[in-house]
Design an enzyme around this catalytic site. Structure first.
Site, PDB file in Angstrom:
ATOM      1  N   HIS A  10      14.578  12.969  12.645  1.00 43.68           N
ATOM      2  CA  HIS A  10      13.395  13.075  13.510  1.00 43.68           C
ATOM      3  C   HIS A  10      12.468  11.865  13.336  1.00 43.68           C
ATOM      4  CE1 HIS A  10      11.267  15.579  10.172  1.00 43.68           C
ATOM      5  NE2 HIS A  10      11.000  14.319  10.029  1.00 43.68           N
TER       6      HIS A  10
ATOM      7  N   HIS B 124      13.022  11.827   3.980  1.00 40.37           N
ATOM      8  CA  HIS B 124      12.415  13.085   4.382  1.00 40.37           C
ATOM      9  C   HIS B 124      12.246  14.052   3.218  1.00 40.37           C
ATOM     10  CE1 HIS B 124      10.233  15.331   7.143  1.00 40.37           C
ATOM     11  NE2 HIS B 124      10.757  16.388   6.573  1.00 40.37           N
TER      12      HIS B 124
ATOM     13  N   LYS C 257       3.463  29.939   4.123  1.00 40.96           N
ATOM     14  CA  LYS C 257       2.617  29.505   3.008  1.00 40.96           C
ATOM     15  C   LYS C 257       1.145  29.558   3.391  1.00 40.96           C
ATOM     16  CE  LYS C 257       5.509  26.930   0.010  1.00 40.96           C
ATOM     17  NZ  LYS C 257       5.062  27.553  -1.207  1.00 40.96           N
TER      18      LYS C 257
ATOM     19  N   THR D  63       6.523  26.890   6.413  1.00 42.93           N
ATOM     20  CA  THR D  63       5.223  26.294   6.134  1.00 42.93           C
ATOM     21  C   THR D  63       4.118  27.237   6.579  1.00 42.93           C
ATOM     22  OG1 THR D  63       6.279  24.187   6.601  1.00 42.93           O
ATOM     23  CG2 THR D  63       3.905  24.160   6.335  1.00 42.93           C
TER      24      THR D  63
ATOM     25  N   ASP E 298       7.440  21.933 -26.184  1.00 38.94           N
ATOM     26  CA  ASP E 298       7.413  20.586 -25.627  1.00 38.94           C
ATOM     27  C   ASP E 298       8.422  20.538 -24.496  1.00 38.94           C
ATOM     28  OD1 ASP E 298       7.365  17.696 -25.227  1.00 38.94           O
ATOM     29  OD2 ASP E 298       6.434  17.594 -27.220  1.00 38.94           O
TER      30      ASP E 298
ATOM     31  N   TRP F  90       6.871   0.152   4.034  1.00 38.96           N
ATOM     32  CA  TRP F  90       7.403   0.929   2.908  1.00 38.96           C
ATOM     33  C   TRP F  90       8.755   1.524   3.272  1.00 38.96           C
ATOM     34  CZ3 TRP F  90       8.617   6.083   1.636  1.00 38.96           C
ATOM     35  CH2 TRP F  90       8.430   7.015   2.663  1.00 38.96           C
TER      36      TRP F  90
ATOM     37  N   SER G 298      13.561   6.283 -13.437  1.00 40.11           N
ATOM     38  CA  SER G 298      12.470   7.020 -14.058  1.00 40.11           C
ATOM     39  C   SER G 298      12.354   8.415 -13.452  1.00 40.11           C
ATOM     40  CB  SER G 298      11.173   6.241 -13.873  1.00 40.11           C
ATOM     41  OG  SER G 298      10.072   7.068 -14.116  1.00 40.11           O
ATOM     42  N   SER G 299      12.399   8.491 -12.122  1.00 32.98           N
ATOM     43  CA  SER G 299      12.264   9.792 -11.463  1.00 32.98           C
ATOM     44  C   SER G 299      13.411  10.715 -11.822  1.00 32.98           C
ATOM     45  CB  SER G 299      12.259   9.625  -9.944  1.00 32.98           C
ATOM     46  OG  SER G 299      11.100   8.987  -9.551  1.00 32.98           O
TER      47      SER G 299
ATOM     48  N   ARG H 241       1.402   1.141  15.244  1.00 39.86           N
ATOM     49  CA  ARG H 241       1.051   1.016  13.834  1.00 39.86           C
ATOM     50  C   ARG H 241       1.461  -0.368  13.332  1.00 39.86           C
ATOM     51  NH1 ARG H 241       5.655   4.669  10.738  1.00 39.86           N
ATOM     52  NH2 ARG H 241       4.484   4.021   8.896  1.00 39.86           N
TER      53      ARG H 241
ATOM     54  N   HIS I  20       0.842  -1.197   0.000  1.00 37.18           N
ATOM     55  CA  HIS I  20       0.000   0.000   0.000  1.00 37.18           C
ATOM     56  C   HIS I  20       0.880   1.252   0.000  1.00 37.18           C
ATOM     57  CE1 HIS I  20      -2.907   3.031   1.107  1.00 37.18           C
ATOM     58  NE2 HIS I  20      -2.262   3.277   2.230  1.00 37.18           N
TER      59      HIS I  20
END
Ligand SMILES: [Cu+2]
Lengths: 519, 381
Positions: free
Chosen positions: A296, A247, A325, A322, A99, A135, A163-164, A444, A70
């Site tokens: 962290h 991170h 923003k 943040t 393009d 993950w 790919s990235s 978790r 997942h």
């Protein structure tokens, strides 16, 4: 648009061999949606097993494969490719380029993805099952103690990384070299800015991930001991390397969403963004800070206290840009002339819910408190609040905002609003109770839990099912919009700004063959 | 969904609404608790206070930001005929909303730092316990200055029938063990935390302790419980298949009770040591072996040695073959399979007994027997 231009080729070869940024963007978007449904199916299995205490549907080992897949599929298969798809469609149109700079590379960076995910999904049928170490795949659970599928998994990660990196290089090259005359850096739309910074992050950290999995491969097959103390290595080294990638990765996922929200909020407030410059600087500051906060995620591994303090202070600092923003978005709305079409609904929900995720992030940054929060459902709640209403609502907002440009038709506004409200309610039902579960002590990644957690888990599962089913409605809306609907004008949103709204809807196969003049 | 579930759901929704104002009052272990338990240690109390301070600061900031936002959403709508203002860019405002949050962060960082320094103060521990994570159980070793070292495993004691829903679940479902850790009240106990296989994490919320158990490394942490009681926790780091099934139970008892408990444990340990030097008859070994088998092997090898997760013992080539090969598997396990190395988990007497038992039960009738000294010699190589 002269007649000498070729239109799209016919049939399958159009898609296999295309170097057109719009075709490739479309393929990325459909692929990521398919992965979204696949990753969502895994999530449904997880939530179904957790609906009640006791083991009902799956075995613990399979449950771990589900949580692992997942996460991997959602992060690498759904969210990242969808933003690359948006970048492909929009960046050339936004900067007035014909393009992407490297069209053949572009074709490759897309076409290696589907086989990689096919391989990853095929591990489910291997002996020992799919990867099951989460993950984050911490060693040695993911090396010495892993099923044979770990080798395939490592291969997949390498392909995804490739790919990235190719995609990012392409974006950097395009933005730096192909802007229309007059389009200075500080005139670029914020989506282009946030993607440029994201691309640099990707180029910096994907090789680090590749290094981590290569060391795993060596440990598994070639007798090295990078991550095994018995041979002089250190399992915690894996975590440092992983999170040095991981991170920045979370900002890779969220920065492009910041970009689209920064364009959608002004459009539907009919008022310019309050502080364009400070938004650019805040994005850059977040990107920089993202490199010095990785540990962290590791407050409980037994770092020296000086390390804990450094990472705690650095992490808390991220709250400043943040905050800039969020304050900017809210101030942009203030005294605007607001209307709430689907893109705006998703963008406003983004601000509110992402901010809630930011608050829990700030709480998690506080090292001593994190000793209680770490590895509980509080963390699960936190990152789903920044990823689902963050990244994914950002993607929905973009889809509704630009669908008229892509398809030439308006989407069905009533259905889209229904999609919004179902997603909004489902998502909050699914993830808000997880805060309580985590604080009350539920770890978790467990397939079964103590009785005091039963009720909130049931609520959470119901919310998750609701959210999951609503996404089929989204599919329906998009298909309906592709097939027909009210004709869209070149600029269907009266408050929208940018070069992409100067071309007709649907955008012709080739746009800006002669660069526009930007004043 | 049955009617019962629906009722529970409604009750729970009502519960959430009713208890929201009392967020700070809820305690851990309670049904549907909303908040972190305060716990029974000074560190736990200061973590809890810290948590509440940050929570309320966030709530206040949220109220402000969302307040402005909802004001705009309600009053600055196009449908009300509002004409948009066109103001933007203000260096003063930008500086203000950079500096003020920064100052707020500093007020959070100060108490956070002092709590962290407290947590990292390992000095003056009055006793040490070595905690080792195994897939999927915990081992506790009391590192005493005098007398025998006391060591034992602590396994989940919830029966499979409750987990697989054939029996009703008891109140401590999944949070109960066969043998809990026992520590004295009002005593600074230092835990040395490590692991045998993969990374685990030893967490007891009410003792405010969470530390990763890392194979090959030893981490330190400590607690000082102020109240007698039973405190429950779980492994917090994903450690494989049964990660959700390795709970932690800590009994905090009075100092006198602790001394008595430890004395008894040390006596038992001394007795085992004596036994190690003895020679046993086949009957003695079979009797002891049967009990050891039931506790440690039956789950995988079956009550009649018929196998299951593990291979069959009845008629097995190894259990009816050379004693050295049988000892090898019992002591070293089979790497890469569920068959663990029991050499470090069972004492020599129990190992000798269970191997003798496997060789002579389930129709294996080998007639030979293994003495503790054989196990000892085999381990020495
Ligand atoms: Cu564990």
């Amino acid at each position: 648009m002269g007649d000498h231009h070729h239109g799209p080729a016919k049939g399958l070869s159009r898609w296999l061999f295309t170097t057109n940024h719009k075709d490739i963007g479309t393929m990325y978007l459909w692929f990521s949606f398919a992965m979204f449904l696949l990753g969502g199916t895994f999530a449904m299995i997880i939530r179904a097993e957790l609906f009640q205490p006791g083991m009902q549907l799956v075995e613990p080992a399979f449950f771990n494969q589900m949580t692992t897949l997942h996460g991997l599929v959602m992060v690498f298969g759904a969210i990242m490719p969808s933003f690359v798809g948006l970048a492909n469609w929009l960046i050339p149109m936004m900067i007035g380029a014909p393009d992407m700079a490297l069209p053949r590379l572009n074709n490759w960076s897309f076409w290696i993805l589907p086989p990689a995910f096919l391989l990853l999904a095929s591990t489910l049928f291997m002996e020992g099952g799919a990867p099951a170490a989460g993950w984050t795949f911490y060693a040695p659970l993911s090396t010495t103690y892993a099923a044979p599928s770990v080798t395939i998994f490592i291969f997949c990660i390498h392909i995804l990384g490739l790919s990235s990196i190719m995609g990012s290089i392409n974006i950097i090259a395009t933005v730096m070299n192909m802007r229309a005359p007059g389009m200075s850096y500080m005139k670029m739309p914020l989506f282009v800015w946030t993607w440029l910074i994201t691309a640099f992050l990707l180029v910096a950290v994907m090789p680090v991930l590749a290094g981590a999995v290569t060391m795993m491969l060596m440990d598994v097959h070639f007798g090295t001991s990078f991550f095994s103390a018995a041979g002089g290595g250190d399992p915690v080294l894996f975590q440092h390397i992983f999170w040095f990638f991981g991170h920045p990765e979370v900002y890779i996922i969220i920065l492009p969403a910041f970009g689209v929200v920064s364009q959608i909020i002004p459009a539907f407030s009919r008022k310019p963004l309050f502080g364009y410059d400070s938004m650019v600087y805040a994005t850059a500051a977040i990107a920089f800070l993202s490199f010095i906060v990785w540990a962290h995620h590791m407050y409980t591994v037994g770092m020296p206290v000086a390390g804990e303090l450094f990472f705690m202070y650095a992490t808390m600092l991220i709250a400043v840009p943040t905050g800039v923003k969020v304050f900017n978005w809210v101030t942009t709305m203030f005294r605007g002339s607001l209307s709430f079409e689907a893109p705006m609904l998703f963008a406003v929900a983004f601000i509110i819910l992402f901010t809630i995720g930011g608050f829990s992030g700030l709480m998690l940054a506080i090292a001593p408190a994190d000793f209680q929060y770490h590895d509980t459902y509080f963390v699960v709640a936190h990152f789903h609040y920044v990823l689902v209403p963050g990244a994914i609502f950002g993607i929905f907002a973009s889809a509704y905002f630009w669908l008229p440009k892509w398809t030439g038709h308006m989407y069905d506004e009533t259905l889209a609003k229904t999609h919004f409200w179902l997603s909004f309610i489902g998502m909050n039902l699914a993830f808000f109770p997880m805060h309580f579960l985590g604080l009350a002590g539920m770890p978790r990644r467990i397939p079964d839990y103590a009785l005091q957690f039963a009720d909130f888990n049931m609520v959470s599962s119901i919310g998750a099912f609701m959210f999951g089913v609503s996404q089929l409605l989204f599919l329906f809306i998009v298909v309906k919009c592709v097939r027909g609907g009210e004709k869209a004008t070149a600029k269907p949103w009266d408050g929208a700004e940018g070069l992409e709204w100067t071309v007709p809807s649907p955008a012709p196969y080739h746009t800006f063959s002669t660069p526009p003049e930007v004043k | 969904m049955s009617l019962n579930n629906l009722k529970r759901l409604l009750a729970c929704a009502a519960g959430v609404l009713a208890t929201l104002p009392g967020l700070a009052l809820a305690a851990g272990g309670e049904k549907n608790a909303l908040n972190m338990p305060v716990g029974v240690t000074d560190v736990g109390r200061s973590i809890f206070d810290l948590h509440m301070i940050i929570l309320w600061i966030c709530v206040a900031i949220g109220a402000l930001v969302f307040g402005v936002m909802f004001y705009s959403i309600i009053y600055h709508r196009k449908s009300r005929g509002v004409k948009p203002a066109q103001f933007h860019e203000s260096t003063k405002v930008e500086i203000a909303w950079t500096v003020v949050p920064f100052l707020i962060l500093i007020t959070m960082a100060v108490p956070a730092t002092s709590t962290l320094l407290d947590i990292y103060d390992f000095d003056d521990a009055e006793m040490d316990v070595l905690v080792t994570g195994y897939q999927w159980k915990w081992k506790y070793e009391y590192l005493a200055e005098e007398g025998e070292n006391v060591a034992f495993f602590s396994n989940l004691s919830t029966p499979q029938s409750e987990i697989y829903n054939t029996d009703d679940k008891n109140d401590n479902y999944l949070l109960e063990v066969d043998e809990p850790l026992v520590i004295p009240v009002d005593t600074k106990v230092r835990f040395l935390v490590t692991a045998n296989d993969v990374i685990h994490s030893w967490w007891v919320p009410e003792l405010a302790v969470k530390k990763d158990a890392i194979p090959g490394f030893i981490n330190e942490t400590w607690t000082r419980a102020n109240e007698i009681g039973t405190y429950r926790g779980q492994c917090a780091e994903l450690c494989g298949k049964d990660h959700g099934f390795m709970p932690i139970v800590v009994e905090v008892v009075s100092k006198e009770d602790y001394a008595a408990w430890l004395g008894e444990k040390q006596e038992q340990a001394a007795k085992v040591k004596e036994l190690m030097a003895q020679t046993f008859t086949l009957d003695e070994l079979m009797e002891r072996g049967k009990a050891v088998y039931a506790r440690n092997c039956l789950a995988c090898h079956g009550a009649r040695g018929e196998g299951g997760v593990g291979t069959a013992i009845a008629g097995s080539a190894i259990a009816t073959g050379d004693i050295g090969g049988h000892l090898n598997i019992g002591i070293n396990g089979v790497p890469g399979t569920a068959m663990q190395a029991f050499g470090g988990q069972l004492n020599d007497v129990d190992l000798a007994a269970v191997i003798t038992y496997q060789r002579n039960a389930f129709g294996n009738n080998m007639g030979d027997l293994v003495q503790p000294i054989d196990v000892f010699n085999y381990k020495q190589g």
